[in-house]
Design an enzyme around this catalytic site. Structure first.
Site, short mmCIF file in Angstrom:
data_model
loop_
_atom_site.label_atom_id
_atom_site.label_comp_id
_atom_site.label_asym_id
_atom_site.label_seq_id
_atom_site.Cartn_x
_atom_site.Cartn_y
_atom_site.Cartn_z
N ASP A 1 0.83 -1.20 0.00
CA ASP A 1 0.00 0.00 0.00
C ASP A 1 0.87 1.26 0.00
O ASP A 1 2.00 1.25 0.46
CB ASP A 1 -0.91 -0.03 1.25
CG ASP A 1 -2.02 1.00 1.15
OD1 ASP A 1 -2.33 1.47 0.03
OD2 ASP A 1 -2.58 1.35 2.20
N GLY A 2 0.29 2.35 -0.51
CA GLY A 2 0.96 3.65 -0.44
C GLY A 2 1.60 4.10 -1.74
O GLY A 2 2.31 5.12 -1.76
N ARG A 61 -0.16 9.11 -10.04
CA ARG A 61 -0.24 7.90 -9.22
C ARG A 61 0.45 6.69 -9.86
O ARG A 61 1.09 5.89 -9.19
CB ARG A 61 -1.71 7.54 -8.97
CG ARG A 61 -2.45 8.53 -8.11
CD ARG A 61 -3.92 8.15 -7.99
NE ARG A 61 -4.07 6.79 -7.49
CZ ARG A 61 -4.00 6.45 -6.21
NH1 ARG A 61 -3.80 7.37 -5.30
NH2 ARG A 61 -4.15 5.21 -5.85
N ASN A 117 -10.45 -2.74 -6.48
CA ASN A 117 -9.62 -1.87 -7.33
C ASN A 117 -10.21 -1.63 -8.72
O ASN A 117 -9.84 -0.66 -9.40
CB ASN A 117 -8.19 -2.43 -7.47
CG ASN A 117 -7.35 -2.29 -6.23
OD1 ASN A 117 -6.40 -3.04 -6.01
ND2 ASN A 117 -7.69 -1.33 -5.36
N TRP A 118 -11.16 -2.49 -9.15
CA TRP A 118 -11.79 -2.25 -10.47
C TRP A 118 -12.55 -0.93 -10.47
O TRP A 118 -12.81 -0.36 -11.53
CB TRP A 118 -12.76 -3.39 -10.83
CG TRP A 118 -12.10 -4.70 -11.10
CD1 TRP A 118 -12.20 -5.83 -10.34
CD2 TRP A 118 -11.22 -5.04 -12.19
NE1 TRP A 118 -11.45 -6.85 -10.88
CE2 TRP A 118 -10.84 -6.40 -12.02
CE3 TRP A 118 -10.72 -4.34 -13.29
CZ2 TRP A 118 -9.99 -7.06 -12.91
CZ3 TRP A 118 -9.87 -5.00 -14.18
CH2 TRP A 118 -9.51 -6.34 -13.99
C1 FPP Z 1 -1.87 0.20 -3.37
O1 FPP Z 1 -1.41 1.52 -3.42
C2 FPP Z 1 -1.34 -0.59 -4.47
C3 FPP Z 1 -2.08 -1.14 -5.47
C4 FPP Z 1 -3.51 -0.99 -5.58
C5 FPP Z 1 -1.46 -1.91 -6.56
C6 FPP Z 1 -0.20 -2.62 -6.26
C7 FPP Z 1 0.51 -2.80 -7.53
C8 FPP Z 1 1.84 -2.79 -7.72
C9 FPP Z 1 2.82 -2.69 -6.65
C10 FPP Z 1 2.38 -2.88 -9.10
C11 FPP Z 1 1.97 -4.07 -9.89
C12 FPP Z 1 2.20 -5.34 -9.17
C13 FPP Z 1 2.85 -6.42 -9.68
C14 FPP Z 1 2.91 -7.67 -8.89
C15 FPP Z 1 3.47 -6.42 -10.98
P1 FPP Z 1 -2.49 2.69 -3.54
O2 FPP Z 1 -2.64 3.04 -4.96
O3 FPP Z 1 -3.76 2.27 -2.87
O4 FPP Z 1 -1.79 3.82 -2.72
P2 FPP Z 1 -2.50 4.98 -1.87
O5 FPP Z 1 -3.23 4.29 -0.73
O6 FPP Z 1 -1.36 5.81 -1.38
O7 FPP Z 1 -3.42 5.72 -2.79
#
Ligand code: FPP
Length: 266
Positions: free
Chosen positions: A39-40, A52, A87-88
């Site tokens: 996360d993050g 992002r 996430n969709w």
């Molecule tokens: C959460 O951060 C992360 C995700 C929803 C996606 C995770 C994906 C990756 C690390 C890249 C692709 C993965 C692989 C295995 C190739 P957030 O977007 O929710 O961050 P925020 O809470 O700060 O908005």
């Protein structure tokens, strides 16, 4: 580029083991299964005035380092929460960019995974993924099927509640068809209908970015899992944080709801 990062050699493995020992990690008591809520990414990018998606792109570096380090420590199972059912609902452009990153990651890492004994396995509703990503995933899973050193589980279009409900549905169907009786339904049978069937429950769950939530991840499987949370955003997660998580895990006393012997006399 990816070869340099994910590939393990005797030298890099020895260096990692040495570094872990120097940090006080007991290499004989490593967790068998580590799960990670990455996360993050968005906040990491925002703090740098970037879109992002740059956070997700940089998050892949952390994915590679974490996979490589776990492989070098010979941790048998690593599960990464890469994309949730929720996430969709993110903006279309972000979803598309994440799918592109995933697609590229799968295609570019197949060889390194295979050469390093890493078996790729997916959990979640992978039929929801775009056809191109699904076929890259199928290819990566097929080409690494014989790998035995470590299993990397990618949770894709995954939701813990969805997983439990679909297991319940399939079990109900089996009961209706007379293939199992209600008396046979116990925890072991239920587990065998989850997408994590055959995978031991995680010993350690790591969550980055300081949030104290499990966010619908492996709800059934983390019943007795030790949770470790770091304020570090996922794109900054490195070996150092992984060692800290393992060290903290090794300091804890896991009781699985029981009382330890020394405390039995009240
Ligand atoms: C959460 O951060 C992360 C995700 C929803 C996606 C995770 C994906 C990756 C690390 C890249 C692709 C993965 C692989 C295995 C190739 P957030 O977007 O929710 O961050 P925020 O809470 O700060 O908005």
């Amino acid at each position: 580029m990816s070869i340099e990062v994910i590939q393990t050699t005797t030298e890099t493995q020895e260096a990692t083991l040495e570094e872990a020992r120097a940090r006080g990690v007991d290499l004989h008591r490593l967790p068998r299964h580590i799960a990670v809520i990455m996360d993050g990414n968005g906040r990491w990018a925002k703090a740098r005035g970037m879109p992002r998606i740059e956070g997700h792109r940089n998050g892949i570096k952390s994915v590679r380092e974490t996979v490589r380090t776990c492989r070098e420590l010979e941790i048998p199972y690593l599960t990464l929460y890469a994309f949730s059912v929720e996430n969709w609902s993110r903006p279309r452009l972000e979803v598309e960019a994440l799918m592109r990153l995933l697609h590229t990651f799968l295609l570019s890492e197949i060889r390194e995974m295979r050469d390093n004994g890493i078996r790729l396995h997916s959990i979640g509703r992978t039929n929801d993924l775009p056809a191109g990503v699904r076929s890259a995933l199928d290819q990566a899973q097929a080409e690494t099927a014989e790998c035995k050193t470590m299993q990397l589980n990618l949770a894709l279009s995954y939701g813990g509640r969805t997983e439990i409900v679909s297991a319940a549905r399939r079990i109900a169907e089996e009961v209706r068809n007379g293939r199992i009786s209600t008396e046979e339904i116990d925890e072991a049978l239920f587990s065998s209908y989850l997408t994590t069937a055959g995978i031991p429950d995680p010993d350690l769950l790591i969550r980055t970015s300081g949030e104290f939530r499990v966010s619908n991840f492996l709800l059934w499987e983390i019943a007795y899992t030790e949770i470790w949370i770091t304020p570090v955003f996922w794109p900054d997660f490195r070996k150092e944080q992984l060692f800290s998580a393992i060290l903290d895990f090794q300091r804890r006393e896991r009781r699985f709801g029981r009382v330890i012997e020394a405390d039995v006399g009240l």
